[in-house]
Design a protein around this motif. Structure first.
Motif, mmCIF file in Angstrom:
data_model
loop_
_atom_site.group_PDB
_atom_site.id
_atom_site.type_symbol
_atom_site.label_atom_id
_atom_site.label_comp_id
_atom_site.label_asym_id
_atom_site.label_seq_id
_atom_site.Cartn_x
_atom_site.Cartn_y
_atom_site.Cartn_z
ATOM 1 N N SER A 139 0.839 4.054 -2.932
ATOM 2 C CA SER A 139 0.558 5.457 -2.622
ATOM 3 C C SER A 139 1.645 6.388 -3.157
ATOM 4 O O SER A 139 1.378 7.555 -3.461
ATOM 5 C CB SER A 139 0.421 5.646 -1.105
ATOM 6 O OG SER A 139 1.674 5.539 -0.455
ATOM 7 N N CYS A 140 2.856 5.855 -3.301
ATOM 8 C CA CYS A 140 3.953 6.672 -3.832
ATOM 9 C C CYS A 140 3.763 6.989 -5.311
ATOM 10 O O CYS A 140 4.295 7.995 -5.802
ATOM 11 C CB CYS A 140 5.288 5.962 -3.624
ATOM 12 S SG CYS A 140 5.818 5.860 -1.902
ATOM 13 N N PHE A 141 3.015 6.140 -6.021
ATOM 14 C CA PHE A 141 2.717 6.425 -7.431
ATOM 15 C C PHE A 141 1.628 7.490 -7.534
ATOM 16 O O PHE A 141 1.586 8.267 -8.486
ATOM 17 C CB PHE A 141 2.267 5.154 -8.142
ATOM 18 C CG PHE A 141 3.395 4.198 -8.435
ATOM 19 C CD1 PHE A 141 4.231 4.393 -9.526
ATOM 20 C CD2 PHE A 141 3.635 3.110 -7.607
ATOM 21 C CE1 PHE A 141 5.276 3.526 -9.794
ATOM 22 C CE2 PHE A 141 4.673 2.224 -7.865
ATOM 23 C CZ PHE A 141 5.506 2.437 -8.956
ATOM 24 N N ILE A 142 0.738 7.522 -6.534
ATOM 25 C CA ILE A 142 -0.331 8.527 -6.539
ATOM 26 C C ILE A 142 0.207 9.883 -6.099
ATOM 27 O O ILE A 142 -0.141 10.924 -6.663
ATOM 28 C CB ILE A 142 -1.479 8.078 -5.609
ATOM 29 C CG1 ILE A 142 -2.038 6.730 -6.077
ATOM 30 C CG2 ILE A 142 -2.593 9.131 -5.580
ATOM 31 C CD1 ILE A 142 -3.066 6.132 -5.141
ATOM 32 N N VAL A 143 1.051 9.847 -5.075
ATOM 33 C CA VAL A 143 1.718 11.074 -4.602
ATOM 34 C C VAL A 143 3.221 10.877 -4.770
ATOM 35 O O VAL A 143 3.881 10.303 -3.897
ATOM 36 C CB VAL A 143 1.383 11.357 -3.112
ATOM 37 C CG1 VAL A 143 2.064 12.643 -2.655
ATOM 38 C CG2 VAL A 143 -0.117 11.438 -2.899
ATOM 39 N N PRO A 144 3.783 11.298 -5.887
ATOM 40 C CA PRO A 144 5.217 11.083 -6.156
ATOM 41 C C PRO A 144 6.099 11.653 -5.045
ATOM 42 O O PRO A 144 5.778 12.688 -4.459
ATOM 43 C CB PRO A 144 5.436 11.833 -7.480
ATOM 44 C CG PRO A 144 4.090 11.873 -8.114
ATOM 45 C CD PRO A 144 3.115 12.016 -6.988
ATOM 46 N N LEU B 84 0.827 -1.212 0.000
ATOM 47 C CA LEU B 84 0.000 0.000 0.000
ATOM 48 C C LEU B 84 0.859 1.259 0.000
ATOM 49 O O LEU B 84 0.527 2.243 -0.668
ATOM 50 C CB LEU B 84 -0.926 -0.004 1.220
ATOM 51 C CG LEU B 84 -2.024 -1.066 1.230
ATOM 52 C CD1 LEU B 84 -2.787 -1.041 2.556
ATOM 53 C CD2 LEU B 84 -2.990 -0.846 0.064
ATOM 54 N N ALA B 85 1.977 1.212 0.743
ATOM 55 C CA ALA B 85 2.865 2.376 0.778
ATOM 56 C C ALA B 85 3.465 2.641 -0.593
ATOM 57 O O ALA B 85 3.543 3.800 -1.046
ATOM 58 C CB ALA B 85 3.974 2.158 1.813
ATOM 59 N N VAL B 86 3.887 1.573 -1.279
ATOM 60 C CA VAL B 86 4.471 1.721 -2.619
ATOM 61 C C VAL B 86 3.430 2.254 -3.605
ATOM 62 O O VAL B 86 3.714 3.160 -4.402
ATOM 63 C CB VAL B 86 5.043 0.371 -3.110
ATOM 64 C CG1 VAL B 86 5.443 0.463 -4.580
ATOM 65 C CG2 VAL B 86 6.247 -0.041 -2.264
#
Length: 366
Positions: A18-23, A14-16
């Protein structure tokens, strides 16, 4: 692998995502609460050192040495679980006491009594741990996240702890038999080294002072890490690095969720309707530590989350991950025919009753 580290793996994925959604950008620097991680790791190291010198084996063996009835043993083990969890965390308490309880209770040849003793010990550890900020990981996180103070925190949870202890004592008399036994074989656990014991107590006091904000957490971390590295390097093997990494993943996930307006606004409204009940229900599905971390992103009511996630540790087997420790120990024991009610139904019923009564208290205190 997945069953053992399911929360770690899921939180990492989930953390990874989310990193694509919020760079990643400069905002990521403020995500991770290093104070929580430092205090948690320091406490793990101190407790590991105490375990390695045999402190709890010695104390427990001495306390149980003169008890001759199964009910008196069950009562002491339950109260001991409740008290130890306030300072050693619920999972460490159960890892320490459950094997000892199984060994002692075998002497009474009462499988049903053993089962209820282990269930009540588990409930006791989960409920005893809620009184202090260092009793469990979610308390430490919420205490730090919402900048709480030590005495107000204890006052907040004291009514629930007092009722829990009364219910536990009553439950021992209702659920545990009172068989007598002959002379019990003692393990003759050696006394811990006095110099190491004194050092561990001092290091534990340093951790508590950091939690209370009396000393800076960086100083505490440096003192504990240095002491462990010099005097007991093997204690580092006992640190739950998976839990620490899980916290890091959740810090990233929560930070990114807070920067997605639609998701943040929607979840804030849901949590805002009743943070306590939302915490209790969420804990039943994802356990109370992840629930505390996730829901903290959507409400400013830290006290409600403390109450909700602590009471939420009751209920299902996964509501508090510490409960799985006892279940694993019990499940590998040789089964007996006609042993009566099985562990999981009994565990669930006892937990639901405790949860219902504590929620009634919450309703009255509102």
């Amino acid at each position: 692998m997945f069953k053992k580290n399911s929360i770690l793996i899921i939180s990492g994925i989930l953390a990874v995502v989310s990193c694509f959604i919020v760079p990643p950008d400069e905002g990521y620097a403020g995500y991770i609460n290093f104070r929580v991680l430092a205090i948690l790791m320091s406490l793990m190291l101190v407790v590991a050192m105490l375990l390695r010198i045999g402190t709890f084996d010695y104390l427990t063996d001495r306390l149980l040495g003169k008890l001759t009835t199964s009910r008196s043993v069950a009562l002491l083990l339950t109260v001991l679980s409740f008290a130890m969890a306030m300072f050693l965390t619920n999972d460490v308490t159960l890892v320490t006491l459950v094997p000892f309880a199984i060994a002692v209770m075998k002497n009474f040849d009462d499988r049903k009594g053993l089962m209820f003793t282990l269930i009540l010990m588990t409930v006791a550890a989960n409920l005893g741990s809620m009184l202090t900020p260092i009793g469990n990981p979610q308390n430490l996180y919420l205490y730090t996240q919402y900048n709480m103070e030590l005495l107000p925190f204890i006052r907040l949870m004291l009514p629930y702890s007092a009722l829990s202890l009364a219910l536990l004592i009553a439950s021992v008399f209702m659920l545990c038999g009172n068989r007598k036994s002959g002379e019990r074989e003692t393990s003759d656990a050696p006394a811990p080294r006095k110099d190491m014991l004194i050092l561990c107590i001092v290091l534990f006091a340093v951790c508590v002072l950091a939690v209370a904000g009396v000393i800076h957490w960086i100083l505490m971390f440096a003192v504990v890490i240095t002491a462990a590295a010099i005097l007991d390097r093997k204690s580092f093997k006992y640190v739950d690095y998976a839990l620490l990494l899980t916290f890091v993943f959740f810090f990233v996930l929560i930070g990114n969720i807070g920067r997605i307006p639609v998701v943040y606004d929607t979840l804030s409204k849901v949590v805002g309707m009743s943070p306590v009940l939302t915490s209790v229900l969420s804990s039943q599905v994802i356990s109370n530590v992840p629930a505390a971390m996730l829901l903290s992103a959507f409400t400013s009511d830290g006290e409600a989350l403390v109450i909700g996630t602590n009471l939420g540790g009751l209920g299902t087997l996964i509501a508090s991950m510490a409960s799985l420790i006892t279940y694993k120990f019990y499940s590998v024991m040789p089964s007996k025919k006609n042993a009566g009610i099985s562990y999981l139904p009994a565990f669930t019923v006892v937990n639901i009753i405790f949860l219902a009564l504590l929620l009634v208290l919450w309703g009255l205190l509102r």
